[in-house]
Enzyme design. Structure first.
Site, mmCIF file in Angstrom:
data_model
loop_
_atom_site.group_PDB
_atom_site.id
_atom_site.type_symbol
_atom_site.label_atom_id
_atom_site.label_comp_id
_atom_site.label_asym_id
_atom_site.label_seq_id
_atom_site.Cartn_x
_atom_site.Cartn_y
_atom_site.Cartn_z
ATOM 1 N N ASP A 114 0.815 -1.219 0.000
ATOM 2 C CA ASP A 114 0.000 0.000 0.000
ATOM 3 C C ASP A 114 0.844 1.262 0.000
ATOM 4 O O ASP A 114 0.365 2.330 -0.381
ATOM 5 C CB ASP A 114 -0.932 0.028 1.220
ATOM 6 C CG ASP A 114 -2.158 -0.847 1.016
ATOM 7 O OD1 ASP A 114 -2.372 -1.296 -0.121
ATOM 8 O OD2 ASP A 114 -2.893 -1.071 1.985
ATOM 9 N N HIS A 171 -4.943 9.548 5.081
ATOM 10 C CA HIS A 171 -4.569 8.407 5.923
ATOM 11 C C HIS A 171 -3.207 8.572 6.600
ATOM 12 O O HIS A 171 -2.926 7.868 7.575
ATOM 13 C CB HIS A 171 -4.523 7.121 5.098
ATOM 14 C CG HIS A 171 -5.853 6.690 4.563
ATOM 15 N ND1 HIS A 171 -6.971 6.556 5.350
ATOM 16 C CD2 HIS A 171 -6.239 6.366 3.298
ATOM 17 C CE1 HIS A 171 -7.988 6.161 4.608
ATOM 18 N NE2 HIS A 171 -7.576 6.055 3.348
#
Length: 404
Positions: A71, A113
């Site tokens: 990710d 995030h």
């Protein structure tokens, strides 16, 4: 998340001549000191020095410390890229603070995030947190609104303990879907108790349900909290047919949420976020640029765009994106969510106030070299052509104001 989706957005914005309705600025990259206003020094040092070649030589323990993996990969030019999108959000907020803009847009930002010590979900620098920290220097209350598919966990975590920032996130939640946070009972800590608002949604929510719930929740929150500036994250992965998405939202519905917040007349910083079907990301952000500028667009995308083939087979700004998934959000469930949040609102008895002292001298974010350039420019007289162009633009804006 590749910059290609931003290029598509630029093509559409320019093709529809929306750039003529706005002031355009080329920002500088965020400085190391600016990044350190939120992120830790060892993390920024790591970002500044890491390369794909060096990654292969580092041990797994070192990479795991900074959450490097699928990710959050390391790629060429990464630090420059992070500095550019963060610098754009910082420059946008400076335009709000100085009064040069009442709405500022940075579609390359919105990476919600990223944490203080590590990246997460392909977000390395949290430009939103950096922007809000700077806005708090002059604004007593900042509201953050997130309509990305995923929970805005990095922003909520950063402001969990303060009552001067209210974070509101509409997102998919089942306890497992990334990032796994955003339950309705996550409401803040200590002084920030009840200033984190989470709206957990299930798969397949449609336009009517989403807009109805959004307005029922946001109006009383804004009325009660009375923000003096709003930051809205407009992640496009909440659209139907997104590669990672699971909602049934159309572009107009997403845009209605932006327009509703705009209708309160509060200064806004608008940023991008997720979105993994590039043609729909660019359609959305072009459309929301038009909403923020009060411009009606032809739904048929003009042939002149160099990336026209990407928008087939319908070649429309508003393709049908709903109906792929069943709506798992029953009326009873949505009513319970609304009731819980309005109950949470009852505990907010006042709009937090704070004594605003002097603004720190570095609020402009200008380097000494930039200040010197500005001084030199101010000493030079505008030539006739520049003056005429500026006057024409000002008169056009006055006409728009009068017409409205």
């Amino acid at each position: 998340m590749k910059p290609f989706r931003l290029m598509l957005t630029d093509h559409l914005v320019i093709l529809y001549k929306l750039h003529e309705r706005m002031d355009l600025y080329e920002p500088r990259k965020a400085t190391r000191d600016e990044l350190l206003e939120f992120h830790s020094e060892d993390y920024v040092d790591f970002l500044q020095t890491i390369t794909p070649e060096l990654t292969a030589k580092l041990g797994e323990e070192k990479l795991a410390k900074f959450n490097i993996g699928d990710d959050c990969p390391i790629f060429d030019g990464m630090y420059d890229y992070l500095g550019m999108y963060a610098g754009a959000s910082l420059d946008a907020l400076r335009k709000l603070i100085s009064g040069m803009s009442d709405i500022a847009i940075n579609w390359s930002g919105g990476l919600h995030h990223a944490k203080k010590f590590e990246p997460s979900g392909f977000c390395y620098i949290n430009d939103i947190v950096l922007a809000i920290l700077n806005l708090l220097r002059v604004h007593p209350r900042v509201m953050y609104i997130d309509i990305d598919l995923h929970h805005g966990d990095g922003v909520q975590e950063a402001f969990n303990t303060t009552d001067r920032v209210m974070t509101v996130s509409f997102h998919k939640f089942n306890g497992e879907f990334f990032p796994g946070t955003g339950a309705i009972d996550e409401r803040g800590i200590g002084k920030g108790k009840n200033y984190s608002v989470n709206v957990p949604l299930k798969d397949g929510i449609d336009d009517h349900s989403y807009i109805h719930l959004f307005k029922l929740i946001m109006e009383p929150l804004i009325t009660k909290f009375q923000p003096t500036v709003i930051v809205q994250q407009c992640g496009a992965d909440s659209l139907g047919y997104d590669r990672l998405g699971c909602f049934n939202l159309n572009i107009r519905a997403h845009g209605q949420c932006v327009n509703f917040i705009k209708s309160f007349g509060i200064p806004m910083l608008v940023v991008g976020g997720g979105g993994y079907t590039p043609r729909n990301v660019s359609r959305l952000w072009c459309y929301e640029t038009s909403v923020l500028n009060d411009v009606q667009l032809d739904s048929k995308i003009p042939l002149k765009i160099p990336t026209y083939d990407w928008f087939g087979p319908d070649f429309s700004l508003h393709p049908q994106l709903d109906g792929r998934l069943d709506n798992k959000n029953s009326k009873k469930y949505l009513e319970c969510v609304k009731t819980d949040i309005l109950e949470q609102l009852r505990y907010l008895n006042y709009a937090p106030s704070v004594q605003m002292q002097e603004i720190p001298p570095d609020i402009t974010g200008l380097t000494e070299e930039e200040e010197e350039i500005i001084r030199e420019l101010n000493e030079d007289k505008d030539d006739e052509k520049t003056r005429k162009a500026r006057d024409m633009k000002d008169e056009a804006r006055l006409g728009e104001v009068m017409a409205s």
